[in-house]
Design a protein around this motif. Structure first.
Motif, mmCIF file in Angstrom:
data_model
loop_
_atom_site.group_PDB
_atom_site.id
_atom_site.type_symbol
_atom_site.label_atom_id
_atom_site.label_comp_id
_atom_site.label_asym_id
_atom_site.label_seq_id
_atom_site.Cartn_x
_atom_site.Cartn_y
_atom_site.Cartn_z
ATOM 1 N N LEU A 277 -16.511 -49.892 -10.360
ATOM 2 C CA LEU A 277 -16.311 -48.436 -10.320
ATOM 3 C C LEU A 277 -17.579 -47.687 -10.719
ATOM 4 C CD1 LEU A 277 -12.757 -47.821 -11.849
ATOM 5 C CD2 LEU A 277 -13.527 -47.096 -9.601
ATOM 6 N N VAL A 278 -18.239 -48.175 -11.764
ATOM 7 C CA VAL A 278 -19.447 -47.487 -12.237
ATOM 8 C C VAL A 278 -20.548 -47.528 -11.180
ATOM 9 C CG1 VAL A 278 -21.327 -47.582 -13.929
ATOM 10 C CG2 VAL A 278 -18.955 -47.783 -14.692
ATOM 11 N N VAL A 279 -20.731 -48.689 -10.551
ATOM 12 C CA VAL A 279 -21.779 -48.796 -9.531
ATOM 13 C C VAL A 279 -21.420 -47.945 -8.314
ATOM 14 C CG1 VAL A 279 -23.004 -50.358 -7.966
ATOM 15 C CG2 VAL A 279 -22.486 -51.088 -10.293
ATOM 16 N N HIS A 280 -20.157 -48.013 -7.953
ATOM 17 C CA HIS A 280 -19.671 -47.200 -6.837
ATOM 18 C C HIS A 280 -19.986 -45.718 -7.098
ATOM 19 C CE1 HIS A 280 -16.804 -46.273 -3.548
ATOM 20 N NE2 HIS A 280 -16.637 -45.174 -4.243
ATOM 21 N N GLY A 281 -19.674 -45.268 -8.292
ATOM 22 C CA GLY A 281 -19.938 -43.875 -8.650
ATOM 23 C C GLY A 281 -21.422 -43.552 -8.651
ATOM 24 N N PHE A 282 -22.213 -44.514 -9.131
ATOM 25 C CA PHE A 282 -23.668 -44.349 -9.195
ATOM 26 C C PHE A 282 -24.245 -44.078 -7.803
ATOM 27 C CE2 PHE A 282 -27.795 -46.647 -8.974
ATOM 28 C CZ PHE A 282 -28.522 -45.919 -9.902
ATOM 29 N N PHE A 283 -23.785 -44.857 -6.823
ATOM 30 C CA PHE A 283 -24.300 -44.691 -5.462
ATOM 31 C C PHE A 283 -23.632 -43.540 -4.717
ATOM 32 C CE2 PHE A 283 -25.639 -49.352 -5.374
ATOM 33 C CZ PHE A 283 -26.981 -49.042 -5.453
ATOM 34 N N ILE B 42 -18.364 -40.453 -16.417
ATOM 35 C CA ILE B 42 -18.591 -41.548 -15.472
ATOM 36 C C ILE B 42 -18.933 -40.921 -14.125
ATOM 37 C CG2 ILE B 42 -17.669 -43.679 -14.501
ATOM 38 C CD1 ILE B 42 -15.791 -43.759 -16.901
ATOM 39 N N PRO B 43 -20.224 -40.668 -13.900
ATOM 40 C CA PRO B 43 -20.637 -39.918 -12.719
ATOM 41 C C PRO B 43 -20.192 -40.593 -11.432
ATOM 42 C CG PRO B 43 -22.478 -40.227 -14.237
ATOM 43 C CD PRO B 43 -21.358 -41.093 -14.724
ATOM 44 N N GLY B 44 -19.748 -39.778 -10.499
ATOM 45 C CA GLY B 44 -19.442 -40.274 -9.155
ATOM 46 C C GLY B 44 -18.067 -40.914 -9.012
ATOM 47 N N VAL B 45 -17.370 -41.154 -10.130
ATOM 48 C CA VAL B 45 -16.016 -41.714 -10.050
ATOM 49 C C VAL B 45 -15.039 -40.548 -10.198
ATOM 50 C CG1 VAL B 45 -14.336 -43.286 -11.089
ATOM 51 C CG2 VAL B 45 -16.767 -43.914 -11.026
ATOM 52 N N SER B 46 -14.268 -40.278 -9.141
ATOM 53 C CA SER B 46 -13.401 -39.104 -9.187
ATOM 54 C C SER B 46 -12.230 -39.342 -10.131
ATOM 55 C CB SER B 46 -12.886 -38.769 -7.789
ATOM 56 O OG SER B 46 -11.945 -39.734 -7.382
ATOM 57 N N VAL B 47 -11.732 -38.248 -10.696
ATOM 58 C CA VAL B 47 -10.580 -38.320 -11.596
ATOM 59 C C VAL B 47 -9.406 -38.985 -10.884
ATOM 60 C CG1 VAL B 47 -8.832 -36.912 -12.752
ATOM 61 C CG2 VAL B 47 -11.262 -36.396 -13.064
ATOM 62 N N SER B 48 -9.180 -38.617 -9.611
ATOM 63 C CA SER B 48 -8.012 -39.171 -8.913
ATOM 64 C C SER B 48 -8.149 -40.685 -8.732
ATOM 65 C CB SER B 48 -7.787 -38.465 -7.575
ATOM 66 O OG SER B 48 -8.872 -38.674 -6.724
ATOM 67 N N ASN B 49 -9.352 -41.124 -8.357
ATOM 68 C CA ASN B 49 -9.581 -42.563 -8.190
ATOM 69 C C ASN B 49 -9.423 -43.298 -9.527
ATOM 70 O OD1 ASN B 49 -10.344 -45.046 -7.175
ATOM 71 N ND2 ASN B 49 -12.507 -44.542 -6.966
ATOM 72 N N PHE B 50 -9.966 -42.694 -10.566
ATOM 73 C CA PHE B 50 -9.889 -43.282 -11.906
ATOM 74 C C PHE B 50 -8.438 -43.373 -12.394
ATOM 75 C CE2 PHE B 50 -9.651 -41.818 -16.421
ATOM 76 C CZ PHE B 50 -9.984 -43.016 -17.025
ATOM 77 N N LEU B 51 -7.683 -42.298 -12.235
ATOM 78 C CA LEU B 51 -6.296 -42.295 -12.709
ATOM 79 C C LEU B 51 -5.465 -43.349 -11.981
ATOM 80 C CD1 LEU B 51 -5.525 -38.469 -12.991
ATOM 81 C CD2 LEU B 51 -6.003 -40.069 -14.859
ATOM 82 N N ARG B 52 -5.706 -43.433 -10.672
ATOM 83 C CA ARG B 52 -4.924 -44.393 -9.899
ATOM 84 C C ARG B 52 -5.316 -45.834 -10.251
ATOM 85 N NH1 ARG B 52 -1.378 -44.897 -5.717
ATOM 86 N NH2 ARG B 52 -1.880 -46.487 -4.187
ATOM 87 N N SER B 53 -6.623 -46.046 -10.457
ATOM 88 C CA SER B 53 -7.070 -47.387 -10.852
ATOM 89 C C SER B 53 -6.455 -47.784 -12.190
ATOM 90 C CB SER B 53 -8.595 -47.438 -10.962
ATOM 91 O OG SER B 53 -9.179 -47.231 -9.710
ATOM 92 N N SER B 54 -6.432 -46.845 -13.139
ATOM 93 C CA SER B 54 -5.913 -47.213 -14.453
ATOM 94 C C SER B 54 -4.388 -47.358 -14.412
ATOM 95 C CB SER B 54 -6.366 -46.222 -15.529
ATOM 96 O OG SER B 54 -6.068 -44.925 -15.155
ATOM 97 N N ALA B 55 -3.701 -46.493 -13.675
ATOM 98 C CA ALA B 55 -2.246 -46.636 -13.579
ATOM 99 C C ALA B 55 -1.887 -47.964 -12.916
ATOM 100 C CB ALA B 55 -1.650 -45.468 -12.796
ATOM 101 N N THR B 56 -2.663 -48.336 -11.884
ATOM 102 C CA THR B 56 -2.425 -49.604 -11.202
ATOM 103 C C THR B 56 -2.598 -50.777 -12.174
ATOM 104 O OG1 THR B 56 -3.191 -48.662 -9.126
ATOM 105 C CG2 THR B 56 -3.177 -51.051 -9.272
ATOM 106 N N ALA B 57 -3.661 -50.696 -12.966
ATOM 107 C CA ALA B 57 -3.929 -51.782 -13.915
ATOM 108 C C ALA B 57 -2.840 -51.862 -14.983
ATOM 109 C CB ALA B 57 -5.299 -51.579 -14.554
#
Lengths: 405, 267
Positions: A355-361, B100-115
């Motif tokens: 996720l971090v690398v994905h976000g970085f790019f 966490i630059p570049g990681v959208s809130v929606s993607n993050f929330l769904r990833s964590s809920a999935t986990a």
């Protein structure tokens, strides 16, 4: 390094940015020893003789798919359009021009507005190099001309394997707008040395993306010159340097007319033993280039031990009357606090790193408006990360699907 | 969800951090039990070890447990990695959430809920669920498209933390100074979000705070005072009222139960 010199001394005497010899004759360029500033990072032995201009014994096929109305021609070596925007600045580029035997020219007529991208497939035909055998040598020269007030997207897609010296001249007409993508998606054995010269017309806009993923050694030299005021050049780059790969991007933006803008943003990730990336960002603001606005940035993410990122920004400012001139360079490892944050939400370590690398790019790649190309690049990055052995417990499959969603 | 009661038990917890002068002990034997449905407040002066306790529960690698135990329903929490603790039902709302630059809130929330849930939530119900939780916290829908904590104001960061708590439905939630840096409006909204989770009775809340201000919105059944790495006083809501009036002076200076010299400013 930043040199500010408003004394009126000739640039050669003051410069942070070296001025190379410019000539079409390969023999006018000294054979580098590896100590020169321009060559000190490059492993010369891995260039497979490109510095001596060996005869071509391989092939890079050029196939252009273009919407109607766009001319694709094969120019012979004497055509005056060749070399209009670019005079070779090193031996490899000079040999590429001399040995290419002409050029492929793509011309987008004035005021044309094409939504569909022009895609140039450059495919190294040398069979996937067997262990110990090098891919065959090939030369190429490509001209891209965007007529005044036209707007277009042009994609170069490098695949296959070759030892390739190839130049690209891009002439952007006055008031035109060009999105230009060069994707280096070579097979593992490829060597690619290329000069990418962009000449920007008055009030013209260039948005370029240089994406380097494959190859054994890739050394690209994108340069920008402006032919009139109001030009705007965005040079974006992404590279993923794997074990044993050498990926070098040497940028030079020369501001000579007034009121032009440049933005350089390169992001790289490195992984594995002997992975080596080089980023050189040279910007020159000449004495008459008042009202210039420039910023360059390079960020590198070192994913494992054994990888090396060199990052050298140089800014030479010969007038004080600029809007802005700056640069930033940073090379670091994963942000442990970011990884902790993601893991504290249940996300396994390997997935958190992805996720971090994905976000970085994503910051750079999301700007590419060609959706299938963007997806292909992200998928390639994700596949490479997927191969990274987890240092911690194995990732549970849960959640993996959401990467890239 | 079945409303089986879960229990987090902390026994004789000793925690050190590495400093330039060698390891330094911050927690010196903490005992605490939190059950789902209960709300505990841990209060204490700066440097008493409150944040260390919360990070130690979550498993931050900077903190080394040198003695004692943490268990969740008898399972050894200390043997679990950070992510496994979260999947086991422990949640930490951070004081300083990380960008966490570049990681959208929606993607993050769904990833964590999935986990945390062990399977990807069904898209249609998930979208509704997120939307409803965001509305409850007065968050604009555009929030979901921003990078995680990227350029968030203090209030936005804390709302985002509580949003995650609401979606992940932890058994035990540790809220580390969630009230700090909030203006009156944001405090009201954030408190409302915490209260909504609490009202469901499926989460045990450990509210860590320096100030009593948030306790006007959220009434804990148990109040613990921490000083110099130990719980030095315990009581009901009335203890918070005492602290509101008298502050922490008597725990820090008075040579009280556990304030050895030199135990000062640990942040």
């Amino acid at each position: 390094m930043v040199v500010i010199d408003a004394t009126g001394r000739p640039p050669m005497a003051s410069g942070a940015v070296p001025r190379p010899v410019r000539s079409r004759n390969p023999l006018d360029h000294d054979v580098p020893t590896g100590r020169e500033e321009a060559w000190r990072f490059t492993p010369l032995r891995r260039l497979r003789g490109l510095l001596t201009g060996p005869d071509a014994d391989g092939k890079v096929s050029v196939t252009v798919s273009a919407p109607a109305g766009i001319a694709v021609e094969q120019l012979d070596a004497a055509d005056p359009r060749i070399g209009r925007s670019y005079t070779p600045a090193d031996r490899v580029a000079a040999f590429a021009l001399a040995r290419a035997g002409g050029a492929t020219a793509i011309t987008i007529p004035a005021e044309a507005a094409t939504a569909e991208p022009v895609v140039v497939h450059l495919h190294g035909e040398s069979p996937r190099a067997a262990a110990g055998t090098a891919a065959g040598v090939a030369y190429g020269h490509l001209l891209v001309e965007i007529g005044p007030f036209a707007s277009a997207t042009v994609v170069l897609d490098h695949t296959g394997s070759a030892t390739y010296a190839g130049n690209v001249e891009v002439h952007v007409g006055h008031g035109a707008s060009l999105t230009f993508v060069s994707l280096q998606d070579w097979d593992a054995g490829a060597v690619h040395v290329g000069a990418h010269a962009y000449s920007i017309g008055r009030d013209a806009k260039l948005r370029s993306f240089t994406v380097t993923l494959g190859g054994d050694l890739v050394r690209l030299s994108p340069t920008v010159d402006y032919r009139g005021p109001g030009g705007d050049a965005e040079l974006n780059g992404v590279f993923f340097t794997d074990a044993g790969q050498h990926q070098e991007h040497r940028l030079l933006v020369t501001h000579t007319p007034r009121s032009c803008r440049s933005r350089v943003t390169y992001k790289g990730a490195l992984r594995g033993d002997g992975a080596h990336s080089v980023w050189i960002g040279d910007v020159v603001i000449n004495a008459d280039a008042v009202d210039t606005d420039t910023y360059e940035l390079n960020r590198n993410l070192v994913l494992t031990d054994g990888a090396r990122a060199d990052s050298v920004p140089n800014l030479e400012i010969l007038t004080g009357e600029v809007v802005g001139a700056g640069h930033a360079s940073a090379t670091g490892r994963f942000d442990d606090e970011a990884l902790f944050y993601l893991q504290s939400r249940g996300i396994p370590p390997a997935e958190a790193r992805r996720l971090v690398v994905h976000g970085f790019f994503a910051e750079v790649i999301d700007r590419i408006e060609v959706a299938d190309l963007r997806d292909r690049i992200m998928a390639s990055v994700a596949a490479r990360l997927g191969e990274t052995p987890a240092e911690d417990e194995p990732a549970t499959p849960a959640g993996a699907e959401t990467v890239g969603a | 969800m079945t409303a089986a009661v879960s229990t987090l038990e902390i026994r004789n917890l000793h925690v050190s951090v590495e400093t330039e002068e060698g390891p330094r002990e911050i927690l010196r034997g903490v005992d605490l039990t939190v059950r789902t449905g209960e709300t505990h407040a841990i209060m204490g002066p700066n440097g008493s070890g409150k944040s260390t306790l919360s990070y130690s529960i979550a498993g931050h690698p900077k903190y080394t447990v040198t003695d004692g135990s943490i268990t969740l329903d008898g399972e050894d929490v200390l043997a679990l990695g950070v992510d496994a603790r979260a999947r086991a039902g422990i949640f930490l709302a951070m004081q300083y959430p990380v960008e966490i630059p570049g990681v959208s809130v929606s993607n993050f929330l769904r990833s964590s809920a999935t986990a945390v849930r062990g399977e990807a939530p069904k898209l249609r119900t998930w979208v509704k669920e997120v939307k409803a939780s965001m509305e409850a916290l007065e968050m604009d829908p555009s929030f979901a498209e921003r990078g995680v904590n990227e350029g968030f104001s203090g209030g936005e960061k804390k709302r985002h933390e509580i949003l995650q708590m609401a979606l992940l439905k932890p058994k035990i939630a540790v809220l580390d100074e969630t009230d700090s840096g909030l203006d009156v409006d944001a405090l009201r909204i954030v408190s409302g979000g915490i209260e909504a989770v609490r009202a469901k009775g499926e989460t045990g809340i450990l509210l860590i705070t320096h100030y009593t201000r948030i306790l006007r919105y959220i009434k804990p059944e148990f109040v613990h005072v921490m000083a110099a790495g130990r719980i030095v006083d315990e009581g009901g809501p009335e203890l918070a009222a005492v602290l509101e009036d008298s502050g922490y002076d008597r725990y820090v200076k008075g040579g009280g139960a556990a304030a050895p010299a030199g135990a000062g400013a640990v942040s």
